[in-house]
Design a protein around this motif. Structure first.
Motif, PDB file in Angstrom:
ATOM      1  N   PHE A  36       0.686  -1.181  -0.050  1.00  0.00           N
ATOM      2  CA  PHE A  36       0.123   0.265  -0.008  1.00  0.00           C
ATOM      3  C   PHE A  36       1.160   1.633  -0.134  1.00  0.00           C
ATOM      4  O   PHE A  36       1.855   1.933   0.772  1.00  0.00           O
ATOM      5  CB  PHE A  36      -0.859   0.205   1.543  1.00  0.00           C
ATOM      6  CG  PHE A  36      -0.483  -0.122   2.143  1.00  0.00           C
ATOM      7  CD1 PHE A  36       0.383   0.834   3.297  1.00  0.00           C
ATOM      8  CD2 PHE A  36       0.372  -1.252   2.687  1.00  0.00           C
ATOM      9  CE1 PHE A  36       1.089   0.417   4.242  1.00  0.00           C
ATOM     10  CE2 PHE A  36       0.494  -1.794   4.244  1.00  0.00           C
ATOM     11  CZ  PHE A  36       1.033  -0.581   4.960  1.00  0.00           C
ATOM     12  N   PRO A  37       0.535   2.830  -0.693  1.00  0.00           N
ATOM     13  CA  PRO A  37       1.045   4.129  -0.586  1.00  0.00           C
ATOM     14  C   PRO A  37       0.575   4.802   0.207  1.00  0.00           C
ATOM     15  O   PRO A  37      -0.087   4.087   1.238  1.00  0.00           O
ATOM     16  CB  PRO A  37       0.070   4.265  -1.228  1.00  0.00           C
ATOM     17  CG  PRO A  37      -0.745   4.044  -2.144  1.00  0.00           C
ATOM     18  CD  PRO A  37      -0.263   2.686  -1.794  1.00  0.00           C
ATOM     19  N   LEU A  38       1.139   4.710   1.125  1.00  0.00           N
ATOM     20  CA  LEU A  38       0.970   6.095   2.683  1.00  0.00           C
ATOM     21  C   LEU A  38       0.234   6.838   2.477  1.00  0.00           C
ATOM     22  O   LEU A  38       0.279   8.014   1.469  1.00  0.00           O
ATOM     23  CB  LEU A  38       2.107   6.221   3.190  1.00  0.00           C
ATOM     24  CG  LEU A  38       3.472   4.892   4.001  1.00  0.00           C
ATOM     25  CD1 LEU A  38       5.259   5.953   4.229  1.00  0.00           C
ATOM     26  CD2 LEU A  38       2.747   4.395   4.693  1.00  0.00           C
ATOM     27  N   HIS A  39      -1.051   6.904   3.679  1.00  0.00           N
ATOM     28  CA  HIS A  39      -1.674   8.424   3.419  1.00  0.00           C
ATOM     29  C   HIS A  39      -1.241   8.980   4.310  1.00  0.00           C
ATOM     30  O   HIS A  39      -0.375   9.678   5.054  1.00  0.00           O
ATOM     31  CB  HIS A  39      -2.594   8.211   4.731  1.00  0.00           C
ATOM     32  CG  HIS A  39      -3.555   7.180   3.528  1.00  0.00           C
ATOM     33  ND1 HIS A  39      -4.942   7.884   3.496  1.00  0.00           N
ATOM     34  CD2 HIS A  39      -4.664   6.210   4.030  1.00  0.00           C
ATOM     35  CE1 HIS A  39      -5.847   7.664   3.013  1.00  0.00           C
ATOM     36  NE2 HIS A  39      -5.623   6.085   3.387  1.00  0.00           N
ATOM     37  N   LYS A  40      -1.041  10.346   3.628  1.00  0.00           N
ATOM     38  CA  LYS A  40       0.064  11.788   4.246  1.00  0.00           C
ATOM     39  C   LYS A  40      -0.615  12.812   3.780  1.00  0.00           C
ATOM     40  O   LYS A  40      -0.486  12.957   2.580  1.00  0.00           O
ATOM     41  CB  LYS A  40       1.940  11.190   3.899  1.00  0.00           C
ATOM     42  CG  LYS A  40       2.833  12.137   3.807  1.00  0.00           C
ATOM     43  CD  LYS A  40       2.855  11.812   6.050  1.00  0.00           C
ATOM     44  CE  LYS A  40       3.598  12.358   6.349  1.00  0.00           C
ATOM     45  NZ  LYS A  40       4.495  12.526   8.114  1.00  0.00           N
ATOM     46  N   GLY A  41      -0.472  13.780   5.118  1.00  0.00           N
ATOM     47  CA  GLY A  41      -1.066  14.698   4.674  1.00  0.00           C
ATOM     48  C   GLY A  41      -2.500  14.903   3.937  1.00  0.00           C
ATOM     49  O   GLY A  41      -3.056  15.986   2.829  1.00  0.00           O
ATOM     50  N   GLU A  42      -3.110  14.145   4.554  1.00  0.00           N
ATOM     51  CA  GLU A  42      -4.887  14.210   3.942  1.00  0.00           C
ATOM     52  C   GLU A  42      -5.716  14.956   5.424  1.00  0.00           C
ATOM     53  O   GLU A  42      -6.776  15.178   5.503  1.00  0.00           O
ATOM     54  CB  GLU A  42      -5.355  12.500   4.210  1.00  0.00           C
ATOM     55  CG  GLU A  42      -5.243  11.767   5.451  1.00  0.00           C
ATOM     56  CD  GLU A  42      -4.338  11.242   6.261  1.00  0.00           C
ATOM     57  OE1 GLU A  42      -4.133  10.784   6.913  1.00  0.00           O
ATOM     58  OE2 GLU A  42      -2.699  12.015   5.528  1.00  0.00           O
ATOM     59  N   GLY A  43      -4.847  16.211   6.374  1.00  0.00           N
ATOM     60  CA  GLY A  43      -5.437  16.281   6.866  1.00  0.00           C
ATOM     61  C   GLY A  43      -6.807  17.588   6.531  1.00  0.00           C
ATOM     62  O   GLY A  43      -7.810  17.532   7.041  1.00  0.00           O
TER      63      GLY A  43
END
Length: 839
Positions: free
Chosen positions: A232-239
């Motif tokens: 999986f790719p990482l969740h980052k900056g979804e705030g």
């Protein structure tokens, strides 16, 4: 909700900037892309001449891989693909790339406005079971080493039960991607280059990972064999998306489509843009349908037909099946007659024509909105095949082009298998017919008085529930069959595979969803024979008949139950299932002293996604669109239910994608693909189906014919007399009870000499009467007229509303002209210069 107008930043990763990475070590010069910035007459910028850099110099720059620089040039397998971005200097064999002098620059403009994830060094994470077997451990280590040979770096973090492998690509891979997709006219360096957006990074890394092998198996095969547990790719900056989008309280707010695009890619953003526009366009359809439905209330007690039915205490209906062995007064159906008039009135025809026009206008305006959004994202001229080939070359420099192929033998086999599955779907509809017949016999012998009195209603309701369960089961079976057929067809690319899979899966799903409705609308009650000589199933059970108030009531109930369950129960399951799964997985804990590992574990505990996660959302909406347009004449409230459902669906999908699921792999797209053709097909089917419902299922045609041919107004209107007076008696055929073979078994037969039933037959021989053939001819004429008028309206609407706005066309035209003018000026300058500068 999104209504199609672009919002947010001007671009996330335009074609040129998405591809335009600065060549490492070129002292601020870059392989740049984008549109040339026009200099006005008063411009003071110096004219400058393009400079060409040979591949030998490029390959000597830090970070560029030696394997991709064979003999000081590009690999032989890639040389042929560089014609669009390079030329050979006159008299030289070295490959050259256009750059600009360092000290001669124009004001630059930043075009990549997406937030980059510079603080996140890892693009992807692979998960391995810590206690895996030695053989599997060797295979996954070999896989990681093969990745390393392709220019990837990895870091292994050991947990108590799992091993997490962080994967990232070296910068030269993205530089190569940018260079491969640059075009000569995009090389005017008028823009400041920025880092590759995270969506592009993830897309490239995912492609290489998917096509890397170990021990002859791809990553997908290794996951099936248990070598790897997850990827999986990482969740980052979804705030921002969590705050502005993925919350129930934002249900009535505009969607941040540009932010969605920058985080999930163009394909997901286009899905939500389309869904938002579809929801927005449902508002007028829902209002019109509600008005059509409520208009029946104005005639709830004033309808002449309802009055006659409610006052028909001396008219007895013939027993309708083996479950009903007694005569029923027509006046007992008074309530159902009034309810039927709510959706079977004169406004139904107008509403059906309106929905045909609505479907066309919806699609045409969506095309315009899509054109605006795609131009806004600078993807108007994006070529999917070119990107696919570039990714293949990055993965394997010796990649050989896979050409388009077609096998008539394979297509014939697929066609035969598809027809077999369609016949199977139709067979499932027959199974539902058998259920309804057996259920009628069962309910008639029930000890519950209510079931015995309302057998038909109970059969319709339970039949709809069984149909819903059948749809749920067959959806899983249809997906497997469609995937097998698609794999047998051997599509060339992922997009081609998705297109073929869409067509096959939708076809199977259409018959699974609508076969029962087609039976109720056009077959139920029409092949039963007549009292005294009924058609029986296997010679034992009498076939089911329509409700006493007409087949429109059966169709209305079936549509209402299926749509109600799909819009409520399905949405609840769609939300609660991943929510509960996420809660259970999170209970395992994400504790770790390493913040990076803690983040990886948090992403791992989210619900997994797969290639067709977004596809499933699209298919769900296509089926809903089908229920909203096909058979809408029998259920005018369908658009209203769809509107309420979509308001929930948008936020439900947003919460799932941002909070409950692992990050979807971003995919690039400039339209919704084959789904647009599916929507067009549904629009045509809706015209045909609604025309047939009005002509053959509704009482509209018989009422009109009676009014002007048989009723009291046939020679002129009489204000004191309703033109439908006597219609009920006219529409019921007569059957003499003495002709029953077992009349003594029917309750109350000693006092009744004749009974009535819905049909147009002669009383003496039970053959079809003259009125039947007159009605049949008029029904067919109306069907042909309705369909031609509706289709002509659709064609006129499609012609009247251009697919692409003139503003978009003019913008693209100006860009083409500017490119040609810039190229012309460069040629003039090069011709006027005694000698071009070559580095």
């Amino acid at each position: 909700m999104y209504t199609g107008e672009p919002n947010g930043p001007a671009s996330c990763c335009r074609r040129s900037s998405d591809l335009g990475q600065q060549v490492p070590g070129m002292h601020g010069s870059g392989v740049s892309g984008g549109r040339a910035e026009q200099q006005g007459p008063g411009s003071t910028g110096k004219s400058r001449r393009p400079t060409w850099v040979s591949a030998e110099v490029l390959c000597q720059q830090p970070g560029w891989p030696r394997p991709h620089c064979l003999g000081g040039g590009w690999p032989s397998s890639m040389a042929s693909s560089q014609d669009a971005l390079a030329t050979k200097a006159k008299g030289e064999d070295s490959f050259q790339i256009l750059v600009e002098p360092e000290n001669d620059s124009l004001p630059l403009m930043e075009i990549n406005t997406c937030k980059t994830e510079a603080s996140e060094p890892w693009d992807y994470v692979l998960v391995v079971n810590r206690h895996t077997e030695r053989e599997r451990r060797n295979i996954y280590l070999q896989f990681l080493e093969n990745l390393k040979g392709k220019g990837f770096q990895y870091e292994v973090k050991d947990d108590q039960k799992k091993v997490f492998c962080g994967i990232r690509a070296e910068s030269w891979i993205f530089d190569l991607y940018c260079t491969l997709l640059l075009e000569p006219e995009d090389q005017a360096p008028t823009q400041r280059l920025t880092p590759i957006p995270p969506t592009t990074r993830i897309r490239i890394v995912h492609f290489v990972l998917k096509n890397t092998t170990a021990a002859g198996d791809t990553l997908g095969d290794l996951i099936k064999k248990g070598v790897f547990e997850a990827k999986f790719p990482l969740h980052k900056g979804e705030g921002d998306l969590k705050t502005k989008w993925a919350q129930w309280r934002n249900m009535f707010q505009k969607q941040p489509i540009d932010d969605i695009r920058c985080y999930f890619g163009e394909k997901v953003a286009l899905y939500f843009a389309w869904l938002g526009w579809y929801t927005y366009m449902l508002v007028p359809a829902a209002l019109f349908g509600l008005i059509t439905f409520l208009s029946g209330f104005s005639l709830f007690n004033a309808s002449q037909i309802s009055k006659e039915i409610c006052e028909a205490h001396d008219i007895f209906m013939c027993p309708r099946g083996d479950h009903s062995r007694r005569y029923q007064r027509l006046s007992d159906t008074c309530t159902f007659a009034k309810l039927t008039h709510l959706f079977d009135n004169e406004g139904t025809v107008v509403f059906a024509i309106f929905m045909a026009l609505w479907a066309t206008v919806f699609l045409e305006i969506w095309k315009r909105q899509r054109a605006k959004v795609v131009l806004h994202w600078d993807l108007y001229g994006w070529d999917e095949d070119q990107e696919e080939m570039a990714l293949q070359l990055i993965n394997d420099p010796h990649y050989k082009l896979q050409r388009h192929e077609h096998s008539y033998l394979r297509s014939t086999i697929i066609l035969i298998l598809s027809l077999f599955m369609i016949c199977f779907m139709i067979g499932m509809a027959h199974i539902l017919v058998v259920y309804r017949v057996l259920a009628a016999a069962l309910f008639s012998s029930s000890a519950l008085p209510f079931l015995e009195e309302q057998v038909t209603t109970a059969v319709v309701v339970t039949g709809a529930l069984v149909h819903y369960v059948t749809i749920t089961i067959m959806t899983m079976a249809n997906k497997r069959v469609a995937l097998k057929l698609c794999d047998f067809e051997k599509p060339r690319t992922l997009s081609e595979q998705e297109s073929k899979f869409t067509i096959k899966f939708f076809t199977l799903q259409f018959f699974a969803h609508f076969s029962s409705l087609i039976y109720i609308a056009f077959i139920l009650g029409r092949i039963n024979g007549h009292p005294g000589k009924s058609v029986r199933l296997a010679g034992l059970w009498k076939l089911e008949e329509c409700h006493l108030s007409g087949c429109m009531m059966d169709l209305f109930l079936q549509m209402a139950i299926i749509m109600g369950l799909k819009q409520t129960l399905s949405n609840c399951i769609e939300y609660l299932k991943p929510w509960l799964a996420h809660k259970c997985r999170s209970m395992r804990g994400c504790e770790s002293s390493d913040p990076e590992l803690r983040d990886w574990k948090h992403n791992y505990h989210l619900n997994p996604v797969h290639t067709f996660s977004l596809f499933d959302e699209f298919m769900e909406m296509m089926m809903q669109y089908g229920f909203t347009t096909i058979f809408v004449a029998a259920f005018p409230l369908a658009p209203l239910l769809a509107l309420f459902s979509n308001l929930v669906q948008i936020r439900l999908d947003a919460i799932k994608m941002v909070r409950l699921q692992r990050r979807l792999v971003p995919r690039k797209a400039k339209d919704i693909g084959t789904w647009l053709q599916v929507l067009k097909t549904i629009g045509v089917l809706a015209v045909i189906a609604n025309g047939m419902v009005i002509a053959f299922t509704s009482e509209f045609i018989p009422r009109v014919v009676y009014k002007y041919r048989y009723g009291p107004c046939r020679e002129g209107a009489h204000p004191e007399v309703d033109c439908l007076t006597g219609y009920v008696n006219h529409s019921l055929s007569v059957f003499y009870t003495k002709d029953f073979n077992d009349s003594v078994r029917i309750q109350g037969s000693e006092h009744i000499t004749e009974c009535r039933y819905r049909d147009y037959r002669n009383a003496h021989d039970h053959n079809f009467s003259e009125q039947f053939w007159v009605l049949l001819a008029i029904r067919l004429a109306f069907l042909i007229l309705f369909e031609h008028v509706a289709l002509c309206i659709k064609l006129v609407a499609a012609w009247f509303v251009p697919d692409v706005p003139q503003k978009v066309k003019n913008t693209v035209l100006v860009e083409k002209y500017q490119r040609l003018r810039d190229k012309y000026q460069r040629v003039q300058k090069m011709c006027s210069s005694p000698k071009s500068t070559t580095v």
